[in-house]
Design a protein around this motif. Structure first.
Motif, PDB file in Angstrom:
ATOM      1  N   MET A 178      -1.106  -6.056  -6.197  1.00 23.60           N
ATOM      2  CA  MET A 178      -0.647  -6.622  -4.930  1.00 23.60           C
ATOM      3  C   MET A 178      -1.757  -6.607  -3.888  1.00 23.60           C
ATOM      4  N   GLN A 179      -2.565  -5.558  -3.880  1.00 21.79           N
ATOM      5  CA  GLN A 179      -3.682  -5.510  -2.945  1.00 21.79           C
ATOM      6  C   GLN A 179      -4.693  -6.612  -3.263  1.00 21.79           C
ATOM      7  N   GLN A 180      -4.856  -6.901  -4.548  1.00 27.19           N
ATOM      8  CA  GLN A 180      -5.752  -7.973  -4.972  1.00 27.19           C
ATOM      9  C   GLN A 180      -5.292  -9.316  -4.398  1.00 27.19           C
ATOM     10  N   ARG A 181      -3.956  -9.509  -4.354  1.00 30.93           N
ATOM     11  CA  ARG A 181      -3.419 -10.771  -3.845  1.00 30.93           C
ATOM     12  C   ARG A 181      -3.344 -10.802  -2.316  1.00 30.93           C
ATOM     13  N   LEU A 182      -2.886  -9.700  -1.694  1.00 39.38           N
ATOM     14  CA  LEU A 182      -2.604  -9.708  -0.261  1.00 39.38           C
ATOM     15  C   LEU A 182      -3.796  -9.281   0.591  1.00 39.38           C
ATOM     16  N   THR A 183      -4.732  -8.554   0.005  1.00 40.05           N
ATOM     17  CA  THR A 183      -5.939  -8.057   0.698  1.00 40.05           C
ATOM     18  C   THR A 183      -5.604  -7.415   2.051  1.00 40.05           C
ATOM     19  N   LEU A 184      -4.753  -6.409   2.014  1.00 40.42           N
ATOM     20  CA  LEU A 184      -4.407  -5.652   3.223  1.00 40.42           C
ATOM     21  C   LEU A 184      -5.650  -4.910   3.725  1.00 40.42           C
ATOM     22  N   LYS A 185      -5.847  -4.913   5.040  1.00 38.29           N
ATOM     23  CA  LYS A 185      -7.034  -4.284   5.638  1.00 38.29           C
ATOM     24  C   LYS A 185      -6.605  -3.154   6.570  1.00 38.29           C
ATOM     25  N   ALA A 186      -7.586  -2.329   6.966  1.00 36.49           N
ATOM     26  CA  ALA A 186      -7.302  -1.201   7.859  1.00 36.49           C
ATOM     27  C   ALA A 186      -6.797  -1.663   9.209  1.00 36.49           C
ATOM     28  N   THR A 187      -7.063  -2.916   9.563  1.00 40.16           N
ATOM     29  CA  THR A 187      -6.609  -3.447  10.854  1.00 40.16           C
ATOM     30  C   THR A 187      -5.189  -4.002  10.800  1.00 40.16           C
ATOM     31  N   ASP A 188      -4.605  -4.017   9.605  1.00 37.45           N
ATOM     32  CA  ASP A 188      -3.245  -4.564   9.454  1.00 37.45           C
ATOM     33  C   ASP A 188      -2.186  -3.535   9.815  1.00 37.45           C
ATOM     34  N   THR A 189      -1.013  -4.041  10.192  1.00 37.40           N
ATOM     35  CA  THR A 189       0.157  -3.202  10.480  1.00 37.40           C
ATOM     36  C   THR A 189       1.349  -3.735   9.701  1.00 37.40           C
ATOM     37  N   LEU A 190       1.940  -2.874   8.871  1.00 39.28           N
ATOM     38  CA  LEU A 190       3.090  -3.270   8.064  1.00 39.28           C
ATOM     39  C   LEU A 190       4.332  -2.524   8.541  1.00 39.28           C
ATOM     40  N   LEU A 191       5.409  -3.265   8.756  1.00 33.27           N
ATOM     41  CA  LEU A 191       6.688  -2.651   9.116  1.00 33.27           C
ATOM     42  C   LEU A 191       7.505  -2.421   7.856  1.00 33.27           C
ATOM     43  N   ALA A 192       7.909  -1.180   7.613  1.00 30.30           N
ATOM     44  CA  ALA A 192       8.725  -0.839   6.444  1.00 30.30           C
ATOM     45  C   ALA A 192      10.190  -0.833   6.853  1.00 30.30           C
ATOM     46  N   VAL A 193      10.977  -1.793   6.336  1.00 29.50           N
ATOM     47  CA  VAL A 193      12.382  -1.937   6.732  1.00 29.50           C
ATOM     48  C   VAL A 193      13.345  -1.634   5.595  1.00 29.50           C
ATOM     49  N   THR A 194      12.818  -1.381   4.391  1.00 28.44           N
ATOM     50  CA  THR A 194      13.672  -1.268   3.204  1.00 28.44           C
ATOM     51  C   THR A 194      14.144   0.157   2.978  1.00 28.44           C
ATOM     52  N   THR A 195      15.413   0.308   2.649  1.00 29.80           N
ATOM     53  CA  THR A 195      15.950   1.620   2.305  1.00 29.80           C
ATOM     54  C   THR A 195      15.270   2.159   1.051  1.00 29.80           C
ATOM     55  N   LEU A 196      15.140   3.489   0.974  1.00 32.51           N
ATOM     56  CA  LEU A 196      14.451   4.118  -0.161  1.00 32.51           C
ATOM     57  C   LEU A 196      15.194   3.927  -1.480  1.00 32.51           C
ATOM     58  N   SER A 197      16.468   3.529  -1.420  1.00 30.30           N
ATOM     59  CA  SER A 197      17.211   3.326  -2.669  1.00 30.30           C
ATOM     60  C   SER A 197      16.882   1.981  -3.312  1.00 30.30           C
ATOM     61  N   PHE A 198      16.020   1.200  -2.693  1.00 34.50           N
ATOM     62  CA  PHE A 198      15.611  -0.108  -3.201  1.00 34.50           C
ATOM     63  C   PHE A 198      14.135   0.001  -3.569  1.00 34.50           C
ATOM     64  N   ASP A 199      13.781  -0.362  -4.806  1.00 36.77           N
ATOM     65  CA  ASP A 199      12.425  -0.084  -5.283  1.00 36.77           C
ATOM     66  C   ASP A 199      11.328  -0.792  -4.503  1.00 36.77           C
TER      67      ASP A 199
END
Length: 564
Positions: free
Chosen positions: A60-81
């Protein structure tokens, strides 16, 4: 447990080594067990190994190329993989991770505010959450990369997200192959594909004999590679059923139960679930196919089609639709509001906002017309339920069990019977279709009628009105008003129907064969050795057998039935 206070215990921290601790974790060790729903209603624990999760994150990192300057919001419950991507991908790339409280994740206004407040550059969510944001008035964020997965991505949602985001990705994968197995950037509303496999992942579209199907032909999707789970926890039989040895080399394949096909450009198109196949009045129907065609309507946001048996022995197709904003030039008339109210069939359910409005009636008519040009009649739902939103499980997936039972209220009820014939036909329709009221302009085939019920209707009319009514008349005149006019005309020309006496036919000459008998005679002359019409059977008789009595019984059957 030793508690370390990062802002006070500097002396204790300074005594610790600066090198990474030695890890004894091996690729084949378990990283997590996560439970997913089962077709039998019993959840099953999917065992995911370290190798699978590591491969997934690296791919996924190969496809999305997330960088240190990015901000990701985690909205998913832990019961969902899929929460694993939201938590681990920022941590291994140095990006910023914002964990969103559950109360905020389900509140469109607060979630939109959080996206803007933190200048989020990436958000992963199910189509339902994205629909929630849009319905709440979210105008978009041009620096945001939108990841959509967990359910099929509707074209209307694509059209809404593309101008509101920096990039849009469609993600596909079952829990059993570690979160996502195929991904693709989306640049247009149609066709929406699920893309190509991630690194170290093999995808096959196979027939029932596990042979690859040709390009463009639908088959079942099988997934192999590093992402395939160890199996189901303490469920060896189910594991053996769904995780099979690969016929194409070493390793195993997971049998997804999903229909797909390869497109000429090398991308995969998702076609729905195989286990959504139903058999209705002798026809095998893929509910996913109907959903796919409905989703292609420009004004449909979300859709679910189910086969319901609210009346014992009477199964019918019901479509649940969430409508979108008005679309110009498409031939559809839908409210400016993000919701559509009312239905042509007057169908409503709990959680729906159905007022029987003219706008909703036109919307249903548009949907029927849209389906009729693309699907055979037996695949057209007999009822439509318009909802503000589809019911969801805690994981944000469609909760089919929570879909409300359609309630037929007033089906063109303002058209009351105007004659004794119309009143009698209406009473028959109500009994056969299990409806409390039927208007004289209601179309038999759009309120739940079909060819088998048409036969029952005609038989009842023949019996109660003493008229020899051809079955085709109901197809030509599918409303009570039209049918009553045809019946009255027949009664004037026929007179009362008399019960005909059934007399024995003359046996002095050979009797002509029926078409079916003639066909069998012809096939026997063509090939006397064929066994296509031979139906063998075995009967076990226990006890003493009287051969003479058995022979006499068989001979009597032959003697009595002339055709033998």
């Amino acid at each position: 447990v030793q508690i370390i206070c990062l802002d006070a215990d500097w002396t204790a921290i300074a005594t610790q080594p600066t090198t990474n601790p030695v890890s004894r974790v091996q690729p084949d060790h378990l990283t997590y067990v996560i439970y997913t729903s089962g077709s039998t209603g019993k959840p099953k624990g999917v065992m995911i190994e370290q190798r699978a999760l590591s491969n997934f994150l690296a791919s996924m990192q190969q496809r999305l190329t997330l960088k240190a300057t990015d901000t990701l919001l985690a909205v998913t419950t832990l019961s969902f993989d899929i929460a694993a991507l939201e938590l681990y991908l920022p941590l291994i790339t140095g990006a910023r991770l914002i964990i969103v409280p559950r109360a905020v994740a389900v509140d469109a206004e607060r979630l939109a505010h959080l996206l803007q407040q933190h200048a989020a550059t990436m958000l992963q969510a199910t189509p339902a959450t994205w629909q929630l944001l849009l319905a709440g008035g979210w105008q978009g964020q041009l620096g945001l990369t939108a990841l959509v997965g967990g359910e099929a991505l509707p074209p209307l949602l694509v059209s809404a997200l593309l101008p509101r985001t920096k990039a849009l990705w469609n993600l596909y994968g079952p829990t059993e192959t570690t979160i996502w197995s195929t991904v693709t950037p989306v640049t247009q509303a149609t066709p929406v594909t699920i893309g190509r496999p991630l690194a170290n992942t093999q995808v096959y579209v196979l027939d029932a004999q596990l042979q690859p199907v040709p390009l463009g032909v639908a088959g079942e999707l099988y997934i192999g590679g590093d992402g395939v789970a160890r199996g189901y926890l303490n469920r060896p039989e189910l594991t053996a059923e769904r995780f099979i040895a690969s016929p194409f080399g070493p390793g195993r394949l997971y049998k997804t139960g999903d229909l797909a096909r390869w497109l000429p450009d090398g991308n995969l198109e998702y076609l729905g679930r195989i286990d959504q196949q139903v058999k209705l009045r002798g026809f095998r129907i893929e509910l996913g196919e109907i959903e796919s065609v409905l989703s292609s309507h420009a004004a449909v946001q979300e859709v679910a089609v189910v086969a319901r048996e609210d009346v014992p022995g009477e199964q019918r197709l019901v479509a649940y639709v969430v409508g979108g904003a008005r679309v110009q030039g498409s031939g559809s008339r839908v409210q400016e509001d993000a919701r559509v109210q009312g239905t042509a069939d007057g169908v409503q359910g709990s959680g729906s906002r159905v007022q029987g409005t003219e706008e909703g009636a036109q919307f249903i008519a548009d949907l029927r017309s849209h389906l009729q040009t693309r699907l055979p009649d037996y695949m057209i739902p007999s009822a439509f339920v318009l909802l503000d939103a589809l019911p969801l499980t805690p994981n944000g997936k469609l909760d089919r069990k929570a879909l409300p039972a359609p309630t037929i209220t007033m089906l063109a009820a303002d058209d009351a019977p105007r004659s004794a014939t119309e009143a009698l036909i209406a009473a028959i329709w109500q009994q056969v279709l299990h409806l409390p009221q039927v208007g004289t302009q209601a179309n038999f085939f759009t309120i739940g009628g079909h060819s088998l019920l048409a036969t029952r209707i005609v038989a009842r009319i023949r019996q109660e009105l003493a008229v020899d009514l051809p079955l085709r008349t109901l197809f030509e005149q599918p409303t009570i008003a039209g049918l009553a006019g045809a019946i009255d005309a027949l009664r004037r020309t026929q007179g009362p129907l008399q019960a005909a006496s059934i007399l024995p036919a003359d046996r002095s000459q050979p009797l002509p064969l029926s078409y079916a008998q003639e066909r069998l005679w012809f096939l026997d002359q063509l090939d006397s050795d064929h066994t296509a019409y031979t139906i063998p059977g075995a009967i076990r008789l226990r006890g003493a057998l009287d051969l003479a009595a058995l022979a006499q019984a068989l001979q009597e059957v032959v003697r009595r039935h002339e055709v033998l």
